[in-house]
Every structure is written in C-alpha cells, then in structure tokens.
Design a protein around this motif. Structure first.
Motif, PDB file in Angstrom:
ATOM      1  N   GLN A  93      12.460 -13.481  15.614  1.00 31.03           N
ATOM      2  CA  GLN A  93      12.876 -13.548  14.214  1.00 31.03           C
ATOM      3  C   GLN A  93      11.845 -14.283  13.367  1.00 31.03           C
ATOM      4  OE1 GLN A  93      16.546 -15.654  13.455  1.00 31.03           O
ATOM      5  NE2 GLN A  93      16.022 -15.962  11.317  1.00 31.03           N
ATOM      6  N   LYS A  94      11.273 -15.366  13.904  1.00 33.46           N
ATOM      7  CA  LYS A  94      10.350 -16.180  13.121  1.00 33.46           C
ATOM      8  C   LYS A  94       8.891 -15.996  13.492  1.00 33.46           C
ATOM      9  CE  LYS A  94      13.633 -19.801  11.849  1.00 33.46           C
ATOM     10  NZ  LYS A  94      13.858 -21.248  11.715  1.00 33.46           N
ATOM     11  N   ALA A  95       8.602 -15.215  14.523  1.00 34.32           N
ATOM     12  CA  ALA A  95       7.215 -14.984  14.937  1.00 34.32           C
ATOM     13  C   ALA A  95       7.104 -13.598  15.547  1.00 34.32           C
ATOM     14  CB  ALA A  95       6.769 -16.046  15.933  1.00 34.32           C
ATOM     15  N   SER A  96       6.326 -12.737  14.911  1.00 32.70           N
ATOM     16  CA  SER A  96       6.186 -11.365  15.389  1.00 32.70           C
ATOM     17  C   SER A  96       4.762 -10.877  15.172  1.00 32.70           C
ATOM     18  CB  SER A  96       7.168 -10.437  14.670  1.00 32.70           C
ATOM     19  OG  SER A  96       8.500 -10.719  15.035  1.00 32.70           O
ATOM     20  N   GLY A  97       4.479  -9.721  15.755  1.00 30.37           N
ATOM     21  CA  GLY A  97       3.167  -9.122  15.595  1.00 30.37           C
ATOM     22  C   GLY A  97       3.286  -7.624  15.353  1.00 30.37           C
ATOM     23  N   ALA A  98       2.226  -7.042  14.828  1.00 25.73           N
ATOM     24  CA  ALA A  98       2.223  -5.601  14.542  1.00 25.73           C
ATOM     25  C   ALA A  98       0.782  -5.111  14.470  1.00 25.73           C
ATOM     26  CB  ALA A  98       2.959  -5.303  13.236  1.00 25.73           C
ATOM     27  N   SER A  99       0.646  -3.803  14.427  1.00 23.40           N
ATOM     28  CA  SER A  99      -0.674  -3.191  14.305  1.00 23.40           C
ATOM     29  C   SER A  99      -1.088  -3.111  12.839  1.00 23.40           C
ATOM     30  CB  SER A  99      -0.667  -1.784  14.904  1.00 23.40           C
ATOM     31  OG  SER A  99      -0.333  -1.813  16.277  1.00 23.40           O
ATOM     32  N   LEU A 100      -2.377  -3.148  12.612  1.00 23.21           N
ATOM     33  CA  LEU A 100      -2.899  -2.978  11.265  1.00 23.21           C
ATOM     34  C   LEU A 100      -3.007  -1.474  10.999  1.00 23.21           C
ATOM     35  CD1 LEU A 100      -3.958  -4.377   8.736  1.00 23.21           C
ATOM     36  CD2 LEU A 100      -6.239  -4.357   9.754  1.00 23.21           C
ATOM     37  N   THR A 101      -1.857  -0.872  10.716  1.00 25.83           N
ATOM     38  CA  THR A 101      -1.794   0.556  10.450  1.00 25.83           C
ATOM     39  C   THR A 101      -2.414   0.864   9.087  1.00 25.83           C
ATOM     40  OG1 THR A 101       0.368   0.342   9.388  1.00 25.83           O
ATOM     41  CG2 THR A 101       0.343   0.698  11.779  1.00 25.83           C
ATOM     42  N   GLU A 102      -2.507   2.143   8.757  1.00 32.02           N
ATOM     43  CA  GLU A 102      -3.052   2.518   7.453  1.00 32.02           C
ATOM     44  C   GLU A 102      -2.216   1.940   6.323  1.00 32.02           C
ATOM     45  OE1 GLU A 102      -3.771   6.644   6.932  1.00 32.02           O
ATOM     46  OE2 GLU A 102      -5.005   6.851   8.737  1.00 32.02           O
ATOM     47  N   ASP A 103      -0.880   1.996   6.487  1.00 29.98           N
ATOM     48  CA  ASP A 103      -0.004   1.433   5.454  1.00 29.98           C
ATOM     49  C   ASP A 103      -0.188  -0.075   5.341  1.00 29.98           C
ATOM     50  OD1 ASP A 103       1.034   3.904   4.872  1.00 29.98           O
ATOM     51  OD2 ASP A 103       2.827   3.672   6.117  1.00 29.98           O
ATOM     52  N   ALA A 104      -0.314  -0.737   6.489  1.00 27.72           N
ATOM     53  CA  ALA A 104      -0.511  -2.185   6.471  1.00 27.72           C
ATOM     54  C   ALA A 104      -1.858  -2.544   5.862  1.00 27.72           C
ATOM     55  CB  ALA A 104      -0.409  -2.737   7.895  1.00 27.72           C
ATOM     56  N   PHE A 105      -2.887  -1.767   6.172  1.00 25.61           N
ATOM     57  CA  PHE A 105      -4.215  -2.009   5.607  1.00 25.61           C
ATOM     58  C   PHE A 105      -4.189  -1.857   4.086  1.00 25.61           C
ATOM     59  CE2 PHE A 105      -8.451  -0.723   4.238  1.00 25.61           C
ATOM     60  CZ  PHE A 105      -9.246  -1.675   4.860  1.00 25.61           C
ATOM     61  N   GLU A 106      -3.481  -0.837   3.626  1.00 25.44           N
ATOM     62  CA  GLU A 106      -3.375  -0.606   2.185  1.00 25.44           C
ATOM     63  C   GLU A 106      -2.724  -1.791   1.480  1.00 25.44           C
ATOM     64  OE1 GLU A 106      -3.945   1.476  -1.317  1.00 25.44           O
ATOM     65  OE2 GLU A 106      -4.555   2.164   0.685  1.00 25.44           O
ATOM     66  N   LEU A 107      -1.665  -2.350   2.089  1.00 28.68           N
ATOM     67  CA  LEU A 107      -0.898  -3.424   1.458  1.00 28.68           C
ATOM     68  C   LEU A 107      -1.551  -4.790   1.628  1.00 28.68           C
ATOM     69  CD1 LEU A 107       1.684  -4.351   0.006  1.00 28.68           C
ATOM     70  CD2 LEU A 107       2.812  -4.442   2.243  1.00 28.68           C
ATOM     71  N   PHE A 108      -1.930  -5.116   2.867  1.00 33.51           N
ATOM     72  CA  PHE A 108      -2.362  -6.475   3.166  1.00 33.51           C
ATOM     73  C   PHE A 108      -3.866  -6.710   3.031  1.00 33.51           C
ATOM     74  CE2 PHE A 108       1.499  -5.993   5.942  1.00 33.51           C
ATOM     75  CZ  PHE A 108       2.325  -6.734   5.121  1.00 33.51           C
ATOM     76  N   VAL A 109      -4.634  -5.625   2.918  1.00 32.48           N
ATOM     77  CA  VAL A 109      -6.087  -5.785   2.758  1.00 32.48           C
ATOM     78  C   VAL A 109      -6.537  -5.268   1.393  1.00 32.48           C
ATOM     79  CG1 VAL A 109      -8.366  -5.238   3.690  1.00 32.48           C
ATOM     80  CG2 VAL A 109      -6.448  -5.647   5.242  1.00 32.48           C
ATOM     81  N   LYS A 110      -6.318  -3.972   1.137  1.00 37.78           N
ATOM     82  CA  LYS A 110      -6.810  -3.388  -0.117  1.00 37.78           C
ATOM     83  C   LYS A 110      -6.097  -3.964  -1.335  1.00 37.78           C
ATOM     84  CE  LYS A 110      -7.941   0.886  -0.460  1.00 37.78           C
ATOM     85  NZ  LYS A 110      -7.898   2.379  -0.459  1.00 37.78           N
ATOM     86  N   LYS A 111      -4.762  -3.991  -1.281  1.00 40.91           N
ATOM     87  CA  LYS A 111      -4.014  -4.503  -2.436  1.00 40.91           C
ATOM     88  C   LYS A 111      -4.257  -5.988  -2.619  1.00 40.91           C
ATOM     89  CE  LYS A 111       0.636  -4.956  -4.364  1.00 40.91           C
ATOM     90  NZ  LYS A 111       2.085  -4.659  -4.180  1.00 40.91           N
ATOM     91  N   ALA A 112      -4.378  -6.716  -1.515  1.00 43.67           N
ATOM     92  CA  ALA A 112      -4.545  -8.172  -1.598  1.00 43.67           C
ATOM     93  C   ALA A 112      -5.935  -8.575  -2.072  1.00 43.67           C
ATOM     94  CB  ALA A 112      -4.265  -8.789  -0.232  1.00 43.67           C
ATOM     95  N   PHE A 113      -6.911  -7.656  -1.951  1.00 42.22           N
ATOM     96  CA  PHE A 113      -8.305  -8.014  -2.205  1.00 42.22           C
ATOM     97  C   PHE A 113      -8.525  -8.558  -3.615  1.00 42.22           C
ATOM     98  CE2 PHE A 113     -12.719  -7.111  -3.361  1.00 42.22           C
ATOM     99  CZ  PHE A 113     -13.385  -7.689  -2.297  1.00 42.22           C
ATOM    100  N   ASP A 114      -7.899  -7.948  -4.605  1.00 40.93           N
ATOM    101  CA  ASP A 114      -8.130  -8.336  -6.000  1.00 40.93           C
ATOM    102  C   ASP A 114      -7.130  -9.365  -6.521  1.00 40.93           C
ATOM    103  OD1 ASP A 114     -10.345  -6.632  -6.375  1.00 40.93           O
ATOM    104  OD2 ASP A 114      -9.008  -4.915  -6.667  1.00 40.93           O
ATOM    105  N   LEU A 115      -6.219  -9.802  -5.670  1.00 38.42           N
ATOM    106  CA  LEU A 115      -5.200 -10.747  -6.131  1.00 38.42           C
ATOM    107  C   LEU A 115      -5.708 -12.185  -6.093  1.00 38.42           C
ATOM    108  CD1 LEU A 115      -2.019  -9.276  -4.391  1.00 38.42           C
ATOM    109  CD2 LEU A 115      -2.773  -8.965  -6.761  1.00 38.42           C
TER     110      LEU A 115
END
Length: 406
Positions: free
Chosen positions: A282-304
């Motif tokens: 519940q408080k600690a998990s992991g996942a793959s850097l999928t295309e959707d995750a890359f879009e949200l957590f890398v590309k979208k975050a880049f300019d923030l």
C-alpha cells in the motif's frame, strides 16, 4: 534439490540466505528484479532437465501465463511453491502452491523472509536460533518500514550494508555469521563503513529535495523526482518534507522503472502502480516506465516548476503564530495564514480571504497544493511584518476574510 527465484532487495536476499542455511548446496539461487522474474520462471519450466528440482519463488509474484504454467507443472508431477507478502499478489492464494500473507497473527506486517523462516522451521528444514531470528526481524522491520516507528537504526543499517557490496558477498558474510554467532551484531569495520554511508545518503537526499516536481495523477498530487539510489530512504524523506503531496514517484531512467512511496494511510500506491503493470505494498510499490508513465512522469514533468522545501529552524515564522504564518511562491506572491473566529484563512498579498478552514493543517495543505507555496525564513517574515507596520496596513483589527460567516 531446490531452485529458488527471489527478489534482489534485502527481503529477497534474506530468503536466499535462509534457503542456504536450510538446504546448503542442494539449493540453486537466482536473484531477480521484478521485471526479470517471469522470464526466469518460464526458462525453468521449459527446461525439463531442471524438473527434478523443487521450484520456490519468494518475495515476488508471477504473471498470469506463469501462474497457469506452474499449475500445469504441478499437475504433471512437478513441485513448486510461492511465498509473498505483497497485497497485489493476494489473488494467487487461489492456488495450493501459493501462500500470500500481508500480516502476521499479531497484526504486524509480514516480509517474505519472515514467512519463509516460519515455513523452514515448521517443516524441519532449519533450526530456530537467536542469531537467525534477530536477522529475520531486522529484515522484516526494514522491509515494512516498521524500523522507523521503533527507531531501530540496525534494520536500516543492514540494508545499507547490502548495497556496500555485491549480493553474493553480503550473503556469504551473513551465512557465516549466522552459523557461528549466538546473536546478530555488526563488526567494527561495518560500523565505520555504515557511518560513511549514512553521510552519503544524507547528502544525496538533501540534493534531491530541490528537484521534486508536482504532477497530478487523477485526484492525487504526486512529487516526481529522478533518482537511482537510496529509494526507500529518499521516498520516506520527501514524503515528510512535502506532506501535502499524496505520494512520491521516483523515476529510474537506467532501469526504466518507477518506485512509488507514500506516508499517508489513505493512499494506496499499489493501485496506482497497477496502472503501469506494477504493484506491491500500500505504501511502497514499483512499476515499469511504460509509454504512458514516460509521458506523464518525464515529458509532462520536464517543464514544470520544482517545489521549494519549507524553511527550517524557524523561531518566529512557525505554524499558528498569533501574527500569522507567512508563505511565498516563485512568483513572489505572499500568503499569510491567520486565525479568526476559530477558522483559518489564507490572505494572498494582504487581500481578505473568502474561504475559512477548520484547521491550520488543512489551510496549509490547500495553499501548498494550489499555489506551490513554501514557508519562508524568519528573516523574510520579520521584514514582511515590518513593512506592513510601516505602511500601517497591519493592525490587530484588520479584516482577514470578506464574509463574517463562512
């Protein structure tokens, strides 16, 4: 003969150490990342020369394909069992060969190491000793983060010791120590090395505090940071540094993985990780850097804009100060949280507020989420108050909200 496929973190390595203590040279151990496990299971099941071995999987869960394949393997005369403690693996309890348990009978959270220890002792493969029991408990406390509540630094140090050497070196040293010692203790050299490691960890975390970017995930606000080291310690620290964030997402570009952490009881990061093919606690998990995750957590975050941590060691600009508590954002807007008529109001640039909050914490959380504001230093606070007094726009009867009733 046994084949053990286990995780490559402290809990998974703890399982490998226990298996070696129990089976000696009769066990073949392979330490796996979350992403590599299913390929290893598939290879084992496809290699008939391996089928005289009993397959054990610990601290990891198999995918649907291997779930079905293991059942077929057992039906054809093979032996296999899976032991895990992650909430997202509970569906595997439908099979006799799987044991998934998130809590012990006493209510404490389990670890794969503690579960395997119980199995090996109860089935007569391993004798319970003080040293092994102490080692197992340290692993359990670290993996469940219970060590922090207990202030048991030894559990954190054990994990740090693992990452100061290779898995094989760590396992060999632990096995030798557990076979010979009556209690589990660190050597003098290890104590010195761990002090150096603690200092390195602290420096790394201080640097990463300045690199957190807020990203919205549905109704949640996540703090995203690129990180490759000290993930558990970093995720916990950032959660406390920015408690208005619902969770922390650490992006590992090298391994194309995500590590998710939260300090909040009402947030389940395993459900969020499931959206990207992952899972865990519940408080600690992991996942793959999928295309959707890359879009949200890398590309979208880049300019923030990155978040600014609150000022520390303040004496005057502190929560619930009678004169108000001062915050600012990167646009240099000033926000004063003040109390009036048992409610808390956020005044932006000396303008009366419209909405009252029931608690200071609620007002601060909303301010930080909406405005990315941070608590300013005492120096800026005193300067702000002095300027207001000089301009005669700070008085004891100043209206702080537009409506008397909210």
């Amino acid at each position: 003969m046994y084949k053990l496929l286990t995780h490559n973190d402290l809990d998974g390595v703890g399982c490998g150490i226990l298996a070696t203590l129990a089976f000696g040279e009769d066990v073949d151990i392979r330490y796996n990342s979350i992403s590599s496990l299913n390929e290893e299971v598939k290879k084992f099941l496809a290699d008939e020369t391996q089928h005289e071995k009993e397959l054990w999987v610990t601290d990891l869960a198999v995918n649907e394909e291997n779930e079905a394949a293991i059942s077929e393997f057992i039906q054809s005369g093979g032996k296999a069992r899976l032991i895990d403690h992650h909430k997202t693996s509970e569906h595997l309890n439908a099979h006799d060969w799987a044991w998934i348990e998130t809590k012990q009978e006493d209510g404490k959270q389990t670890s794969a190491t503690s579960m395997l220890y119980d199995v090996l002792v109860s089935e007569g493969h391993l004798e319970k000793t003080n040293a092994v029991s102490e080692f197992v408990e340290l692993v359990r406390q670290y993996d469940t983060w219970e060590w922090e509540k207990r202030q048991n630094e030894a559990a954190k140090q054990l994990n740090a010791l693992l990452f100061l050497q290779s898995i094989e070196e760590f396992a060999d040293e632990m096995i030798d120590r557990l076979q010979q010692g009556d209690t589990f203790v660190f050597s003098d050299l290890e104590e010195k090395l761990l002090k150096v490691q603690d200092a390195q960890t602290a420096r790394y975390i201080r640097k990463k505090r300045k690199q957190v970017v807020p990203v919205k995930i549905d109704t949640y606000l996540a703090g995203v940071v690129h990180a490759e080291s000290y993930l558990s310690e970093l995720g916990n620290d950032l959660g406390k540094t920015f408690p208005h964030l619902d969770l922390i997402v650490m992006v590992m570009m090298g391994t194309k993985r995500l590590s998710l952490r939260t300090i909040h009881d009402d947030v389940d990061v395993s459900a969020i990780a499931g959206n990207y093919g992952g899972g865990g606690h519940q408080k600690a998990s992991g996942a793959s850097l999928t295309e959707d995750a890359f879009e949200l957590f890398v590309k979208k975050a880049f300019d923030l804009q990155t978040l600014r941590p609150d000022a520390i060691d303040n004496r005057f600009n502190v929560p619930e100060n009678d004169l108000g508590t001062l915050y600012a954002n990167e646009q240099n807007d000033k926000f004063l949280i003040v109390q009036q008529n048992r409610k808390y109001y956020i005044m932006k640039n000396q303008q009366p507020a419209e909405i009252g909050f029931k608690s200071f914490e609620e007002a601060e959380r909303q301010l930080k989420r909406d405005e990315l504001a941070f608590l300013v230093t005492d120096h800026r606070y005193v300067k702000y108050l002095s300027e207001r007094v000089k301009k005669q726009d700070l008085t004891v009867d100043q209206p702080v909200h537009k409506n008397q009733e909210n």
